[in-house]
Design a protein around this motif. Structure first.
Motif, PDB file in Angstrom:
ATOM      1  N   UNK A  56      -2.503 -29.045  21.267  1.00  0.00           N
ATOM      2  CA  UNK A  56      -3.781 -28.633  20.841  1.00  0.00           C
ATOM      3  C   UNK A  56      -4.756 -29.921  20.306  1.00  0.00           C
ATOM      4  N   UNK A  57      -6.134 -29.826  20.702  1.00  0.00           N
ATOM      5  CA  UNK A  57      -7.029 -30.815  20.437  1.00  0.00           C
ATOM      6  C   UNK A  57      -8.483 -30.292  20.408  1.00  0.00           C
ATOM      7  N   UNK A  58      -9.305 -31.010  20.189  1.00  0.00           N
ATOM      8  CA  UNK A  58     -10.894 -30.613  19.851  1.00  0.00           C
ATOM      9  C   UNK A  58     -11.212 -31.029  21.495  1.00  0.00           C
ATOM     10  N   UNK A  93       0.571 -24.776  17.261  1.00  0.00           N
ATOM     11  CA  UNK A  93       0.450 -25.799  18.223  1.00  0.00           C
ATOM     12  C   UNK A  93       2.045 -26.544  18.086  1.00  0.00           C
ATOM     13  N   UNK A  94       2.403 -27.252  19.468  1.00  0.00           N
ATOM     14  CA  UNK A  94       3.702 -27.789  19.459  1.00  0.00           C
ATOM     15  C   UNK A  94       3.231 -29.374  19.231  1.00  0.00           C
ATOM     16  N   UNK A  95       1.964 -29.777  19.778  1.00  0.00           N
ATOM     17  CA  UNK A  95       1.500 -31.169  19.842  1.00  0.00           C
ATOM     18  C   UNK A  95       0.018 -30.882  19.152  1.00  0.00           C
ATOM     19  N   UNK A  96      -0.393 -31.696  18.197  1.00  0.00           N
ATOM     20  CA  UNK A  96      -1.893 -31.798  17.941  1.00  0.00           C
ATOM     21  C   UNK A  96      -2.152 -33.342  17.976  1.00  0.00           C
ATOM     22  N   UNK A  97      -3.442 -33.327  18.907  1.00  0.00           N
ATOM     23  CA  UNK A  97      -4.005 -34.687  19.076  1.00  0.00           C
ATOM     24  C   UNK A  97      -4.998 -34.950  18.450  1.00  0.00           C
TER      25      UNK A  97
END
Length: 162
Positions: A56-58, A93-97
Protein backbone atom coordinates in the motif's frame (compact mmCIF):
# COMPACT_ATOMS: atom_id res chain seq x y z
CA UNK A 1 53.00 -0.52 -26.88
CA UNK A 2 50.25 -2.87 -28.14
CA UNK A 3 49.72 -4.14 -24.58
CA UNK A 4 49.35 -0.61 -23.24
CA UNK A 5 46.82 0.30 -25.94
CA UNK A 6 44.85 -2.90 -25.31
CA UNK A 7 44.75 -2.16 -21.58
CA UNK A 8 43.52 1.40 -22.22
CA UNK A 9 40.80 0.10 -24.58
CA UNK A 10 39.56 -2.36 -21.93
CA UNK A 11 39.53 0.29 -19.21
CA UNK A 12 37.70 2.74 -21.48
CA UNK A 13 35.17 0.04 -22.38
CA UNK A 14 34.52 -0.78 -18.74
CA UNK A 15 34.05 2.87 -17.92
CA UNK A 16 31.56 3.27 -20.75
CA UNK A 17 29.68 0.12 -19.68
CA UNK A 18 29.52 1.30 -16.08
CA UNK A 19 28.04 4.62 -17.21
CA UNK A 20 25.44 2.82 -19.32
CA UNK A 21 24.44 0.58 -16.38
CA UNK A 22 23.93 3.58 -14.12
CA UNK A 23 21.74 5.26 -16.70
CA UNK A 24 19.51 2.19 -17.09
CA UNK A 25 18.32 2.00 -13.47
CA UNK A 26 16.41 4.92 -12.05
CA UNK A 27 16.83 5.61 -8.34
CA UNK A 28 13.09 5.23 -7.74
CA UNK A 29 13.01 1.87 -9.49
CA UNK A 30 16.03 0.77 -7.48
CA UNK A 31 14.25 1.70 -4.25
CA UNK A 32 11.21 -0.30 -5.38
CA UNK A 33 13.50 -3.27 -6.02
CA UNK A 34 14.96 -2.85 -2.53
CA UNK A 35 11.45 -2.96 -1.05
CA UNK A 36 10.63 -6.07 -3.09
CA UNK A 37 13.73 -7.74 -1.70
CA UNK A 38 12.89 -6.64 1.85
CA UNK A 39 9.66 -8.62 1.43
CA UNK A 40 11.64 -11.68 0.34
CA UNK A 41 13.57 -11.63 3.63
CA UNK A 42 10.71 -10.80 5.99
CA UNK A 43 8.53 -13.24 7.87
CA UNK A 44 4.98 -12.14 8.63
CA UNK A 45 2.82 -13.46 11.46
CA UNK A 46 1.04 -16.71 10.47
CA UNK A 47 -2.36 -15.10 9.90
CA UNK A 48 -0.92 -12.53 7.47
CA UNK A 49 1.08 -14.96 5.34
CA UNK A 50 -1.65 -16.14 2.95
CA UNK A 51 -2.92 -14.83 -0.40
CA UNK A 52 -1.60 -11.80 -2.28
CA UNK A 53 1.06 -9.62 -0.69
CA UNK A 54 -0.60 -6.20 -0.58
CA UNK A 55 1.75 -3.24 -0.92
CA UNK A 56 0.00 0.00 0.00
CA UNK A 57 1.17 3.46 -0.92
CA UNK A 58 -0.23 6.62 -2.42
CA UNK A 59 -0.28 7.29 -6.18
CA UNK A 60 1.58 10.56 -5.58
CA UNK A 61 4.48 8.67 -3.99
CA UNK A 62 7.49 8.89 -6.36
CA UNK A 63 7.98 5.11 -5.92
CA UNK A 64 4.44 4.30 -7.16
CA UNK A 65 5.39 3.40 -10.75
CA UNK A 66 8.39 1.31 -9.71
CA UNK A 67 6.32 -0.59 -7.17
CA UNK A 68 3.51 -1.10 -9.72
CA UNK A 69 5.98 -2.49 -12.25
CA UNK A 70 6.50 -5.42 -9.87
CA UNK A 71 2.80 -6.37 -9.77
CA UNK A 72 2.24 -10.11 -10.05
CA UNK A 73 5.81 -11.11 -9.21
CA UNK A 74 5.87 -13.80 -6.54
CA UNK A 75 7.22 -13.08 -3.08
CA UNK A 76 7.57 -16.39 -1.28
CA UNK A 77 4.60 -17.73 -3.25
CA UNK A 78 2.44 -14.63 -2.79
CA UNK A 79 1.80 -12.30 -5.76
CA UNK A 80 3.01 -8.72 -5.23
CA UNK A 81 -0.06 -6.47 -5.47
CA UNK A 82 0.16 -2.67 -5.23
CA UNK A 83 -2.88 -0.79 -4.02
CA UNK A 84 -3.70 2.70 -2.79
CA UNK A 85 -3.08 3.29 0.88
CA UNK A 86 -6.15 5.50 1.23
CA UNK A 87 -8.44 3.09 -0.65
CA UNK A 88 -6.85 -0.37 -0.46
CA UNK A 89 -8.27 -3.26 -2.53
CA UNK A 90 -7.77 -5.46 0.51
CA UNK A 91 -8.88 -5.36 4.11
CA UNK A 92 -5.32 -4.71 5.16
CA UNK A 93 -1.81 -3.96 3.89
CA UNK A 94 1.18 -6.26 4.26
CA UNK A 95 3.66 -3.50 3.34
CA UNK A 96 3.09 0.24 3.62
CA UNK A 97 5.50 2.47 1.72
CA UNK A 98 5.50 5.99 3.16
CA UNK A 99 7.30 9.09 1.95
CA UNK A 100 9.52 10.88 4.45
CA UNK A 101 7.08 13.57 5.52
CA UNK A 102 3.96 11.41 5.80
CA UNK A 103 2.67 10.53 9.24
CA UNK A 104 2.07 6.86 9.86
CA UNK A 105 -1.68 6.25 9.36
CA UNK A 106 -3.47 4.82 12.38
CA UNK A 107 -4.91 1.96 10.28
CA UNK A 108 -1.45 0.41 10.03
CA UNK A 109 -1.49 -2.02 12.92
CA UNK A 110 0.05 -5.46 13.46
CA UNK A 111 1.45 -7.47 10.59
CA UNK A 112 2.34 -4.44 8.44
CA UNK A 113 5.91 -3.84 7.30
CA UNK A 114 6.27 -0.06 7.23
CA UNK A 115 9.01 1.15 4.87
CA UNK A 116 9.78 4.85 4.86
CA UNK A 117 11.59 6.58 2.00
CA UNK A 118 13.79 9.02 3.89
CA UNK A 119 14.40 9.70 7.54
CA UNK A 120 11.23 9.88 9.55
CA UNK A 121 9.66 8.16 12.46
CA UNK A 122 7.98 4.83 13.16
CA UNK A 123 9.13 2.58 10.36
CA UNK A 124 10.63 -0.88 10.53
CA UNK A 125 12.83 -0.08 7.52
CA UNK A 126 14.02 3.34 6.43
CA UNK A 127 15.58 3.92 3.01
CA UNK A 128 18.34 6.53 3.09
CA UNK A 129 20.53 8.06 0.42
CA UNK A 130 24.10 8.12 1.66
CA UNK A 131 27.01 9.32 -0.47
CA UNK A 132 25.13 8.64 -3.74
CA UNK A 133 24.16 5.14 -2.58
CA UNK A 134 20.84 3.79 -1.38
CA UNK A 135 21.14 2.20 2.02
CA UNK A 136 18.66 1.19 4.70
CA UNK A 137 18.25 1.13 8.44
CA UNK A 138 16.23 -1.48 10.31
CA UNK A 139 14.36 -0.89 13.54
CA UNK A 140 13.84 -4.37 14.97
CA UNK A 141 11.74 -3.05 17.86
CA UNK A 142 9.31 -1.42 15.44
CA UNK A 143 9.19 -4.66 13.44
CA UNK A 144 8.59 -6.73 16.58
CA UNK A 145 5.60 -4.52 17.44
CA UNK A 146 4.10 -5.65 14.12
CA UNK A 147 5.04 -9.29 14.67
CA UNK A 148 7.59 -9.24 11.84
CA UNK A 149 10.95 -10.95 11.72
CA UNK A 150 13.84 -10.29 9.34
CA UNK A 151 16.36 -12.82 8.08
CA UNK A 152 19.90 -12.54 9.29
CA UNK A 153 20.97 -11.91 5.68
CA UNK A 154 18.86 -8.75 5.54
CA UNK A 155 20.07 -7.58 8.95
CA UNK A 156 23.69 -7.97 7.85
CA UNK A 157 23.12 -5.74 4.82
CA UNK A 158 21.54 -2.90 6.79
CA UNK A 159 23.53 0.26 7.45
CA UNK A 160 22.20 0.38 11.02
CA UNK A 161 20.16 -2.11 13.03
CA UNK A 162 18.38 -0.59 15.99
Amino acid sequence: MVRALSFLAIVAGLGLAAGMCRAQVDGKDLKAAYIFNFAMFTTWPDAAGKGPLFVCTNPDNPLWSGLNALNGKPVNGRPWTVTELAHPKAARCDIAVLPRAMERPALLTGGVLVVRDGAGSKAAITLVEDDEHIRFDIDTQEAAKSGLRFSSHLLRLARNVL
